[in-house]
Write a protein that holds these residues in place. Structure first.
Motif, PDB file in Angstrom:
ATOM      1  N   UNK A 200      -0.681  -1.071   6.799  1.00  0.00           N
ATOM      2  CA  UNK A 200       0.191  -0.324   6.977  1.00  0.00           C
ATOM      3  C   UNK A 200       0.024   0.707   8.260  1.00  0.00           C
ATOM      4  N   UNK A 201      -1.226   0.967   8.312  1.00  0.00           N
ATOM      5  CA  UNK A 201      -1.785   1.905   9.460  1.00  0.00           C
ATOM      6  C   UNK A 201      -1.648   1.354  10.644  1.00  0.00           C
ATOM      7  N   UNK A 258      -0.566   5.309   1.601  1.00  0.00           N
ATOM      8  CA  UNK A 258       0.702   5.271   2.077  1.00  0.00           C
ATOM      9  C   UNK A 258       1.727   4.090   1.303  1.00  0.00           C
ATOM     10  N   UNK A 259       1.064   3.005   0.806  1.00  0.00           N
ATOM     11  CA  UNK A 259       1.949   1.874   0.507  1.00  0.00           C
ATOM     12  C   UNK A 259       1.374   1.263  -1.027  1.00  0.00           C
ATOM     13  N   UNK A 260       0.019   1.342  -1.152  1.00  0.00           N
ATOM     14  CA  UNK A 260      -0.625   0.734  -2.317  1.00  0.00           C
ATOM     15  C   UNK A 260      -0.019   1.528  -3.790  1.00  0.00           C
ATOM     16  N   UNK A 261       0.437   0.592  -4.631  1.00  0.00           N
ATOM     17  CA  UNK A 261       1.134   1.067  -5.924  1.00  0.00           C
ATOM     18  C   UNK A 261       2.011   1.812  -5.435  1.00  0.00           C
ATOM     19  N   UNK A 262       2.838   1.911  -4.568  1.00  0.00           N
ATOM     20  CA  UNK A 262       3.962   2.599  -4.389  1.00  0.00           C
ATOM     21  C   UNK A 262       5.405   2.004  -4.338  1.00  0.00           C
ATOM     22  N   UNK A 263       5.502   0.823  -5.181  1.00  0.00           N
ATOM     23  CA  UNK A 263       6.422   0.060  -5.013  1.00  0.00           C
ATOM     24  C   UNK A 263       7.701   0.437  -5.385  1.00  0.00           C
ATOM     25  N   UNK A 264       8.717   0.402  -4.454  1.00  0.00           N
ATOM     26  CA  UNK A 264      10.223   1.139  -4.606  1.00  0.00           C
ATOM     27  C   UNK A 264      10.294   2.454  -4.287  1.00  0.00           C
ATOM     28  N   UNK A 265       9.117   2.978  -4.045  1.00  0.00           N
ATOM     29  CA  UNK A 265       9.223   4.453  -3.423  1.00  0.00           C
ATOM     30  C   UNK A 265       9.486   4.371  -1.818  1.00  0.00           C
ATOM     31  N   UNK A 266      10.024   5.345  -1.348  1.00  0.00           N
ATOM     32  CA  UNK A 266      10.682   5.630  -0.023  1.00  0.00           C
ATOM     33  C   UNK A 266       9.113   5.340   0.798  1.00  0.00           C
ATOM     34  N   UNK A 267       9.055   4.959   1.903  1.00  0.00           N
ATOM     35  CA  UNK A 267       8.036   4.795   2.662  1.00  0.00           C
ATOM     36  C   UNK A 267       8.005   6.342   3.477  1.00  0.00           C
ATOM     37  N   UNK A 269       7.242   7.141   6.276  1.00  0.00           N
ATOM     38  CA  UNK A 269       7.585   7.206   7.806  1.00  0.00           C
ATOM     39  C   UNK A 269       8.985   6.779   7.976  1.00  0.00           C
ATOM     40  N   UNK A 270       9.376   6.001   7.496  1.00  0.00           N
ATOM     41  CA  UNK A 270      11.034   5.601   7.649  1.00  0.00           C
ATOM     42  C   UNK A 270      11.857   5.649   6.510  1.00  0.00           C
ATOM     43  N   UNK A 271      11.528   6.042   5.202  1.00  0.00           N
ATOM     44  CA  UNK A 271      12.186   6.109   4.033  1.00  0.00           C
ATOM     45  C   UNK A 271      12.759   4.742   3.181  1.00  0.00           C
ATOM     46  N   UNK A 272      12.380   3.562   4.027  1.00  0.00           N
ATOM     47  CA  UNK A 272      12.561   2.284   3.527  1.00  0.00           C
ATOM     48  C   UNK A 272      11.921   2.146   1.876  1.00  0.00           C
ATOM     49  N   UNK A 273      12.353   1.541   1.156  1.00  0.00           N
ATOM     50  CA  UNK A 273      11.493   1.505  -0.141  1.00  0.00           C
ATOM     51  C   UNK A 273      10.232   0.522   0.184  1.00  0.00           C
ATOM     52  N   UNK A 274       9.320   0.720  -0.398  1.00  0.00           N
ATOM     53  CA  UNK A 274       8.065   0.072  -0.145  1.00  0.00           C
ATOM     54  C   UNK A 274       8.165  -1.241  -1.125  1.00  0.00           C
TER      55      UNK A 274
END
Length: 300
Positions: A200-201, A258-267, A269-274
């Motif tokens: 992600x970084x 930033x992403x790990x175990x954040x499924x369906x939560x907003x990114x 950076x861009x608010x797109x679901x993880x």
């Protein structure tokens, strides 16, 4: 889990309290997680524990004696649920504790116990001179934090380590980059959590094959490693369920993922679901917008 930042946090805590201590006794509570490859190891030799070192996800404790010709090394691998915890008493140790060491430092007795619910972790005793012949260690690439190839070798320079990482990925052109980061022969210490966070970084989709990534992509990815690991170590690692440090305290880095175990939560950076998928048999988390896919095959 634990990965490099967690094992490094444990190493620092163990050295702070146990370096230069004397080994008084070893008590095995069952037959799990213990491998003795020595021929004449005896506590009668009055062994001193000099310090703990780390290579990748492995921990090492070196035992030296003035009365024995053979120095001993303990290799610890925590695997998924292993813990090494210092305590002042061994009364009522938690369930799944498999052995403990009694140590004396500055006239004070401390105990170091090994606990592992799933019993995949282990300690291995072997002569120090045999350390370089251990098959598991021989397969390790350079350490992601120290850039050492083995415990006894001089570290690679930053540029040498970067080139070694790129060359390692180039040797596996048809492996996806997530798998390459998890390959301990390419770079030692990374696991599922930090592979997802690194990709992600670097804004690289985990399904990209190594052959689809440019040298610039791989440089950006490699140069993201140290900042991420150092931040994780400064927060004492990532705790979800099992990991605790040598004092039994959980880490804080889960608050910065930033992403790990954040499924369906907003990114962030861009608010797109993880999103979450399986890559190389591992749960993989990524942002479908921020992380670029360079391959020719269509992603489903």
């Amino acid at each position: 889990m634990p990965e490099l930042p967690e094992v490094e946090t444990i190493r620092q805590g163990l050295n702070q309290q146990l370096s230069n201590s004397h080994l008084c006794s070893i008590v095995r509570l069952d037959n799990y997680c213990w491998h003795d490859e020595t021929s004449n190891f005896s506590l009668a030799a009055d062994y001193k524990l000099s310090e703990f070192e780390r290579q990748g996800k492995y921990l090492f404790a070196h035992l030296k004696s003035d009365t024995s010709a053979e120095d001993i090394t303990l290799i610890f691998h925590l695997r998924m649920t292993g813990k090494l915890i210092i305590t002042s008493t061994v009364t009522n140790l938690p369930k799944h504790s498999h052995f403990y060491f009694e140590l004396k430092k500055d006239h004070k007795i401390l105990y170091l116990y090994f606990n592992d619910v799933r019993r995949f972790g282990y300690v291995k005793l072997l002569p120090r001179q045999n350390l370089s012949f251990d098959q598991s260690l021989k397969k390790l690439g350079f350490d992601a934090l120290t850039h050492k190839l083995t415990l006894n070798e001089k570290a690679l320079t930053e540029k040498e380590a970067e080139n070694a990482f790129i060359q390692g990925c180039r040797r596996h052109l048809h492996k996806n980059i997530k798998s390459a980061l998890l390959d301990q022969s390419i770079i030692a210490g990374l696991g599922n959590i930090y592979a997802d966070e690194l990709l992600f970084s670097a804004r690289i989709h985990p399904a990209n094959l190594c052959c689809d990534l440019s040298e610039k992509n791989l440089q950006i990815l490699y140069r993201s490693i140290l900042p991420l690991l150092n931040k994780a170590i400064s927060n004492h690692g990532t705790s979800f369920s099992d990991y605790v440090d040598s004092r039994g305290i959980k880490g804080n880095f889960q608050n910065y993922l930033q992403v790990y175990q954040r499924t369906s939560l907003p990114c962030y950076s861009c608010k797109t679901p993880i999103k979450k998928c399986k890559i190389a048999g591992r749960s993989t988390h990524f942002c479908p917008k921020c992380q670029i896919y360079y391959g020719s095959n269509t992603l489903t």
